[in-house]
Design a protein around this motif. Structure first.
Motif, PDB file in Angstrom:
ATOM      1  N   GLY A 269      62.377 -41.562  46.713  1.00  0.00           N
ATOM      2  CA  GLY A 269      62.941 -41.329  45.392  1.00  0.00           C
ATOM      3  C   GLY A 269      61.910 -41.301  44.281  1.00  0.00           C
ATOM      4  O   GLY A 269      62.048 -40.548  43.309  1.00  0.00           O
ATOM      5  N   ASN A 270      60.865 -42.118  44.402  1.00  0.00           N
ATOM      6  CA  ASN A 270      59.816 -42.193  43.382  1.00  0.00           C
ATOM      7  C   ASN A 270      58.498 -41.623  43.896  1.00  0.00           C
ATOM      8  O   ASN A 270      57.421 -42.080  43.498  1.00  0.00           O
ATOM      9  N   MET A 271      58.569 -40.649  44.762  1.00  0.00           N
ATOM     10  CA  MET A 271      57.375 -40.117  45.413  1.00  0.00           C
ATOM     11  C   MET A 271      56.311 -39.664  44.412  1.00  0.00           C
ATOM     12  O   MET A 271      55.115 -39.901  44.593  1.00  0.00           O
ATOM     13  N   GLU A 272      56.731 -39.021  43.334  1.00  0.00           N
ATOM     14  CA  GLU A 272      55.774 -38.474  42.380  1.00  0.00           C
ATOM     15  C   GLU A 272      55.065 -39.559  41.568  1.00  0.00           C
ATOM     16  O   GLU A 272      54.095 -39.268  40.863  1.00  0.00           O
ATOM     17  N   GLN A 273      55.508 -40.803  41.671  1.00  0.00           N
ATOM     18  CA  GLN A 273      54.861 -41.898  40.962  1.00  0.00           C
ATOM     19  C   GLN A 273      53.795 -42.597  41.807  1.00  0.00           C
ATOM     20  O   GLN A 273      53.186 -43.570  41.359  1.00  0.00           O
ATOM     21  N   MET A 274      53.547 -42.112  43.012  1.00  0.00           N
ATOM     22  CA  MET A 274      52.625 -42.793  43.911  1.00  0.00           C
ATOM     23  C   MET A 274      51.221 -42.928  43.329  1.00  0.00           C
ATOM     24  O   MET A 274      50.522 -43.919  43.555  1.00  0.00           O
ATOM     25  N   GLY A 275      50.791 -41.935  42.563  1.00  0.00           N
ATOM     26  CA  GLY A 275      49.463 -42.010  41.958  1.00  0.00           C
ATOM     27  C   GLY A 275      49.311 -43.144  40.973  1.00  0.00           C
ATOM     28  O   GLY A 275      48.183 -43.526  40.634  1.00  0.00           O
ATOM     29  N   GLU A 276      50.425 -43.718  40.505  1.00  0.00           N
ATOM     30  CA  GLU A 276      50.370 -44.822  39.549  1.00  0.00           C
ATOM     31  C   GLU A 276      49.970 -46.132  40.203  1.00  0.00           C
ATOM     32  O   GLU A 276      49.446 -47.028  39.534  1.00  0.00           O
TER      33      GLU A 276
ATOM     34  N   VAL B 175      45.311 -42.055  45.862  1.00  0.00           N
ATOM     35  CA  VAL B 175      46.042 -40.824  45.562  1.00  0.00           C
ATOM     36  C   VAL B 175      45.942 -40.545  44.067  1.00  0.00           C
ATOM     37  O   VAL B 175      46.240 -41.409  43.249  1.00  0.00           O
ATOM     38  N   LYS B 176      45.509 -39.337  43.718  1.00  0.00           N
ATOM     39  CA  LYS B 176      45.455 -38.957  42.309  1.00  0.00           C
ATOM     40  C   LYS B 176      46.798 -38.453  41.810  1.00  0.00           C
ATOM     41  O   LYS B 176      47.223 -38.769  40.695  1.00  0.00           O
ATOM     42  N   GLN B 177      47.457 -37.663  42.641  1.00  0.00           N
ATOM     43  CA  GLN B 177      48.702 -37.051  42.178  1.00  0.00           C
ATOM     44  C   GLN B 177      49.554 -36.606  43.355  1.00  0.00           C
ATOM     45  O   GLN B 177      49.034 -36.178  44.387  1.00  0.00           O
ATOM     46  N   VAL B 178      50.873 -36.743  43.208  1.00  0.00           N
ATOM     47  CA  VAL B 178      51.835 -36.170  44.134  1.00  0.00           C
ATOM     48  C   VAL B 178      52.853 -35.391  43.309  1.00  0.00           C
ATOM     49  O   VAL B 178      53.418 -35.923  42.354  1.00  0.00           O
ATOM     50  N   LYS B 179      53.045 -34.160  43.670  1.00  0.00           N
ATOM     51  CA  LYS B 179      53.992 -33.305  42.941  1.00  0.00           C
ATOM     52  C   LYS B 179      54.925 -32.614  43.922  1.00  0.00           C
ATOM     53  O   LYS B 179      54.481 -32.078  44.933  1.00  0.00           O
ATOM     54  N   ILE B 180      56.224 -32.664  43.635  1.00  0.00           N
ATOM     55  CA  ILE B 180      57.206 -31.962  44.456  1.00  0.00           C
ATOM     56  C   ILE B 180      57.261 -30.509  43.983  1.00  0.00           C
ATOM     57  O   ILE B 180      57.626 -30.235  42.838  1.00  0.00           O
ATOM     58  N   LEU B 181      56.887 -29.594  44.861  1.00  0.00           N
ATOM     59  CA  LEU B 181      56.880 -28.176  44.524  1.00  0.00           C
ATOM     60  C   LEU B 181      58.245 -27.530  44.703  1.00  0.00           C
ATOM     61  O   LEU B 181      58.612 -26.626  43.959  1.00  0.00           O
ATOM     62  N   GLN B 182      58.989 -28.000  45.700  1.00  0.00           N
ATOM     63  CA  GLN B 182      60.276 -27.377  46.008  1.00  0.00           C
ATOM     64  C   GLN B 182      61.137 -28.339  46.807  1.00  0.00           C
ATOM     65  O   GLN B 182      60.641 -28.996  47.716  1.00  0.00           O
ATOM     66  N   LYS B 183      62.410 -28.423  46.457  1.00  0.00           N
ATOM     67  CA  LYS B 183      63.377 -29.201  47.227  1.00  0.00           C
ATOM     68  C   LYS B 183      64.339 -28.252  47.915  1.00  0.00           C
ATOM     69  O   LYS B 183      64.793 -27.272  47.331  1.00  0.00           O
ATOM     70  N   ILE B 184      64.648 -28.571  49.161  1.00  0.00           N
ATOM     71  CA  ILE B 184      65.575 -27.751  49.942  1.00  0.00           C
ATOM     72  C   ILE B 184      66.640 -28.683  50.517  1.00  0.00           C
ATOM     73  O   ILE B 184      66.370 -29.445  51.448  1.00  0.00           O
ATOM     74  N   GLY B 185      67.830 -28.645  49.967  1.00  0.00           N
ATOM     75  CA  GLY B 185      68.874 -29.547  50.424  1.00  0.00           C
ATOM     76  C   GLY B 185      68.528 -30.992  50.126  1.00  0.00           C
ATOM     77  O   GLY B 185      67.750 -31.300  49.217  1.00  0.00           O
ATOM     78  N   ASN B 186      69.101 -31.891  50.918  1.00  0.00           N
ATOM     79  CA  ASN B 186      68.892 -33.324  50.701  1.00  0.00           C
ATOM     80  C   ASN B 186      67.723 -33.894  51.489  1.00  0.00           C
ATOM     81  O   ASN B 186      67.249 -34.986  51.180  1.00  0.00           O
ATOM     82  N   ASP B 187      67.256 -33.173  52.498  1.00  0.00           N
ATOM     83  CA  ASP B 187      66.314 -33.762  53.441  1.00  0.00           C
ATOM     84  C   ASP B 187      64.908 -33.188  53.397  1.00  0.00           C
ATOM     85  O   ASP B 187      63.976 -33.810  53.896  1.00  0.00           O
ATOM     86  N   THR B 188      64.722 -32.005  52.833  1.00  0.00           N
ATOM     87  CA  THR B 188      63.447 -31.310  52.947  1.00  0.00           C
ATOM     88  C   THR B 188      62.836 -31.038  51.581  1.00  0.00           C
ATOM     89  O   THR B 188      63.546 -30.698  50.631  1.00  0.00           O
ATOM     90  N   MET B 189      61.526 -31.186  51.489  1.00  0.00           N
ATOM     91  CA  MET B 189      60.810 -30.865  50.269  1.00  0.00           C
ATOM     92  C   MET B 189      59.397 -30.416  50.620  1.00  0.00           C
ATOM     93  O   MET B 189      58.862 -30.751  51.684  1.00  0.00           O
ATOM     94  N   VAL B 190      58.805 -29.652  49.713  1.00  0.00           N
ATOM     95  CA  VAL B 190      57.409 -29.248  49.843  1.00  0.00           C
ATOM     96  C   VAL B 190      56.647 -29.925  48.719  1.00  0.00           C
ATOM     97  O   VAL B 190      57.057 -29.872  47.550  1.00  0.00           O
ATOM     98  N   THR B 191      55.545 -30.590  49.052  1.00  0.00           N
ATOM     99  CA  THR B 191      54.810 -31.381  48.065  1.00  0.00           C
ATOM    100  C   THR B 191      53.344 -30.983  48.019  1.00  0.00           C
ATOM    101  O   THR B 191      52.798 -30.412  48.968  1.00  0.00           O
ATOM    102  N   HIS B 192      52.715 -31.302  46.905  1.00  0.00           N
ATOM    103  CA  HIS B 192      51.278 -31.136  46.744  1.00  0.00           C
ATOM    104  C   HIS B 192      50.695 -32.495  46.403  1.00  0.00           C
ATOM    105  O   HIS B 192      51.128 -33.153  45.465  1.00  0.00           O
TER     106      HIS B 192
END
Length: 291
Positions: free
Chosen positions: A138-145, A150-167
């Motif tokens: 749920g807080n994946m993008e805050q991991m860099g904090e 890790v410098k940064q995590v960004k969700i590029l795309q969400k697909i449904g409830n289970d799948t996402m593409v991240t950078h």
């Protein structure tokens, strides 16, 4: 019969059918008939059936949700990574100890045919699985904090409830032994009962071309095995979590294997410690009284 009844009931919500008394009567009679059949000898059986039917209908709605070919490909990649990771973790033989920390955290490794060397972190965290799942997913993008690796995590795309593409952009190691890397990954988040999974592997995404100054970690699935975090209630205390992290990665570059092994093992141990600190901080914030 019940799905058809639901459709009949839905019909009376439309304006042109609301005043059709016969239709309303038929719908009510159909529902009454269905519930009586479900009730049987036990007065509460129908509740179970309605829940089961509702779950079935919901799953059917999810199944027919339309995805693009690209989205379907990402979903399949994520599910394949999860299945491969579970298969690797299920093999108990052949693991070698890489390091054991003073608090009992340990990293094991083994060579998997067709994948290469994989690392497995096994620790116990003093938080329930749901809390860790909420933080890591749920807080994946805050991991860099909270994770200095890790410098940064960004969700590029969400697909449904289970799948996402991240950078994800990693920080350089002390002394710049391993320079900064970035990863485009497809991730599959699943819950099975009380056990949570977060699996992934490298992929490509049109929204994130290669970045200057970092090494892009993109390899074919046959060359780069899956990663997976498994969260399971501790057998002795369900308010604690048995945390397992399977890591399979080729850092690329002219780095001696001995250094890579040491860096990856230490990264996993450090991650566990940073995660504990983050969760302890969250608990402290929750305990602060409101003004």
């Amino acid at each position: 019969m019940l799905p058809a009844t639901f459709k009949l009931c839905a019909g009376i919500s439309y304006r042109h059918t609301r005043n059709m008394t016969g239709l309303r009567k038929n719908a009510l009679a159909a529902i009454h008939h269905e519930l009586n059949q479900m009730a049987g000898p036990g007065s509460e059986n129908w509740i179970h059936h309605v829940r089961r039917r509702s779950s079935f209908l919901s799953s059917r709605i999810e199944e027919v949700e339309e995805y693009s070919q690209e989205e379907v490909a990402y979903v399949k990649q994520g599910e394949r990574a999860l299945q491969e990771a579970i298969s690797i973790l299920a093999e108990q033989d052949g693991w070698t100890t890489e390091t054991i920390a003073s608090n009992g955290d340990k990293v094991l490794s083994k060579v998997v045919p067709g994948v290469g060397k994989v690392f497995k972190l096994e620790v116990v965290v003093d938080q329930p699985p749901d809390s860790l799942y909420g933080e890591l997913v749920g807080n994946m993008e805050q991991m860099g904090e909270w994770n200095p690796n890790v410098k940064q995590v960004k969700i590029l795309q969400k697909i449904g409830n289970d799948t996402m593409v991240t950078h994800e952009v990693s920080a350089e190691t002390p002394g710049n032994v391993v320079g900064p890397r970035d990863f485009v990954s497809v991730r599959c988040a699943k819950r099975r009962g009380s056990t949570c999974f977060l699996a992934g592997r490298s992929t490509q995404h049109p929204g994130m071309p290669e970045q200057r100054g970092v090494v892009r970690q993109v390899t074919m699935p046959a060359e780069n095995g899956p990663t997976c975090i498994v969260l399971k209630p501790d057998a002795e205390n369900p308010n604690k979590t048995k945390f397992t992290w399977l890591l399979s990665i080729d850092l690329k570059g002219w780095i001696p294997k001995t250094i890579i092994n040491r860096v990856l093992s230490q990264t996993q141990v450090d991650f566990a410690n940073h995660l504990r600190q983050r969760m302890a901080s969250n608990v402290s914030l929750e305990m602060v009284p409101a003004c």
